[in-house]
Design an enzyme around this catalytic site. Structure first.
Site, short mmCIF file in Angstrom:
data_model
loop_
_atom_site.label_atom_id
_atom_site.label_comp_id
_atom_site.label_asym_id
_atom_site.label_seq_id
_atom_site.Cartn_x
_atom_site.Cartn_y
_atom_site.Cartn_z
N ARG A 95 30.86 -9.86 -3.88
CA ARG A 95 29.60 -10.59 -3.73
C ARG A 95 29.65 -11.25 -2.35
O ARG A 95 30.60 -11.97 -2.04
CB ARG A 95 29.48 -11.66 -4.80
N HIS A 183 20.66 -15.94 -4.69
CA HIS A 183 20.77 -15.58 -6.12
C HIS A 183 20.16 -14.19 -6.38
O HIS A 183 19.75 -13.89 -7.51
CB HIS A 183 20.04 -16.57 -7.05
N ARG A 244 21.82 -30.66 -5.16
CA ARG A 244 20.97 -30.40 -3.98
C ARG A 244 19.55 -30.88 -4.25
O ARG A 244 19.05 -30.76 -5.37
CB ARG A 244 20.93 -28.90 -3.67
N GLU A 387 26.18 -11.19 -13.09
CA GLU A 387 26.25 -10.81 -11.68
C GLU A 387 27.41 -9.85 -11.40
O GLU A 387 27.27 -8.91 -10.63
CB GLU A 387 26.38 -12.07 -10.81
#
Ligand code: ADP
Length: 406
Positions: A95, A183, A244, A387
């Site tokens: 990734r 993402h 965040r 993922e």
């Protein structure tokens, strides 16, 4: 064939191994072996958790430089051994968080790809160096094995210009200041899985995927293609997240610099690590801790979740406008998959779309299923994001594209 997936971050490294036959199963299989190396839990070093052969083993790791070697050793040695030799690995998928404007799909890693990942370090300072380190170590240990980069930005490459270009001086766009989105591996996987679960062609569906983890983002997908997303130049834009802030008035930064003397490093730290759910609640960026605080009457924690939901609903509304309609709303990642309260409160604000949540299904730990009522005009799905599985499939297809015959 045997596929190793590496997912390296600044403070953790997740890896897994898949064994695939000729055909790809409809439902993602369990990995043969899984490892999670976490550098945040102990001061002395990292804690490596390995799962394979129906057992779970924890190992302390002292040195960062040789950590990946320790991880890989557990594949071929001790109780967690699942392969006779690392040479049994056919392809390695990584990734890679940032592929810039250049990469719109997974690609076999060459020296040119490595240079591009290195050039993008200023845009992904916490991730791209860790990816490169992993790629170089694998190159040393398994020089014959092809490696594939699967980019988190690639799925967003199709976003049209009006959604991609910021209303800033155009020459900034030429410097690479644009909406990259993140993402992407998760959003793409969830969109494809949605079509599979509903048994409808992906191309026929207008989908909004809500990836709500520590980081949070939405993607608007039409005809199988991403046309808009909430994260932008960096993963800081868009929704309120664990730590965040998401989108805020940029003038706030200028004001805090001019009036309070904050510098770039301090702002970076505050906006990325000390804002969001953590900043407002003063407790934590972890939704479970916030839920506990709300249950004991903490009003600041309540406000944090109210802001989170308010902004989530607003952003979904904006993407419905980008899509000109909505067929399916998908919830995924830690909060999206587990928090029935977040799903319920979000959907309650979307009744104007003809969306009706089945409140019983919503509370019964749904997984890869539709939780809207039969009469709802918008389907609502909870999809377990996978993922690593998506990375392994992309690595397999690149391996085959270069003549691999397993
Ligand atoms: P990452 O973005 O790091 O991959 P995850 O997808 O694992 O993160 O999501 C982490 C978030 O999911 C945390 O805020 C955590 O509190 C939240 N979460 C996990 N389980 C639950 C739960 N049962 N209820 C509410 N939130 C949960």
């Amino acid at each position: 064939m045997i596929i190793l997936v590496l997912n390296a971050g600044s403070s953790s490294q997740k890896s897994c191994l898949y064994s695939l036959g000729e055909s790809i199963p409809d439902n993602p299989p369990e990995p043969l072996w899984e490892a999670h190396l976490d550098w945040t839990v102990s001061r002395e070093g990292g804690i490596l958790t390995v799962k394979s052969n129906d057992l779970k083993q924890k190992i302390e790791v002292r040195e960062r430089d040789t950590a990946l070697n320790v991880v890989l050793e557990t594949i071929v040695k001790g109780k967690t051994k699942v392969l006779d030799s690392l040479n049994d690995i056919d392809v390695v998928g990584h990734r890679v968080v940032h592929g810039g404007a250049k990469y719109n799909q997974a690609t076999v890693i060459t020296s040119e790809v490595k240079d591009a990942i290195a050039d993008l370090i200023p845009l992904a300072p916490n991730h791209n160096p860790a990816h490169l380190e992993g790629i170089n170590i694998i190159e040393e240990i398994l020089p014959q094995v092809p490696q594939v980069a699967v980019f988190d930005t690639a799925f967003h490459a199709t976003i049209p210009q009006p959604a991609k270009v910021y209303p800033l001086p155009y020459k900034w766009y030429k410097k690479g200041i644009l909406r990259y989105g993140f993402h992407g591996i998760s959003h793409e996987y969830c969109a494809k899985r949605t079509a599979q679960i509903l048994r409808e062609p992906l191309e026929s569906l207008k989908i909004i995927t809500c990836h709500l983890g520590n980081g949070c983002s939405l993607a608007a997908i039409a005809e199988g293609i991403c046309i808009d997303t909430t994260m932008g130049f960096s993963p800081l834009e868009g929704l309120m997240m664990g730590t965040r802030c998401g989108s805020i008035d940029p003038q706030i930064l200028i004001y805090m610099m001019q009036e309070y003397g904050l510098d770039a490093d301090e702002l970076n730290q505050i906006l990325n690590q000390e804002s969001g759910l953590k900043g407002v609640s003063g407790i934590s960026g972890d939704m479970r801790a916030i839920d506990e605080a709300i249950a004991s009457g903490n009003t600041q924690a309540r406000l944090a979740v109210d802001i989170y939901i308010h902004r989530l609903k607003k952003a979904i509304g904006a993407l419905v406008a980008s899509l000109n309609g909505l067929d399916v709303l998908v919830f995924t990642a830690g909060v999206g998959e587990n928090s029935s309260i977040v799903r319920e409160q979000t959907c309650a604000g979307l009744a104007y779309l003809g969306l009706q949540l089945d409140l019983v299904k919503n509370k019964s730990h749904p997984l890869d299923e539709n939780i809207a009522t039969k009469n709802s005009q918008v389907r609502v799905l909870v999809v377990h994001t996978q993922e690593d599985w998506a990375i392994s499939l992309a690595a397999r297809s690149q391996y085959r594209a270069i003549g691999g015959n397993k």
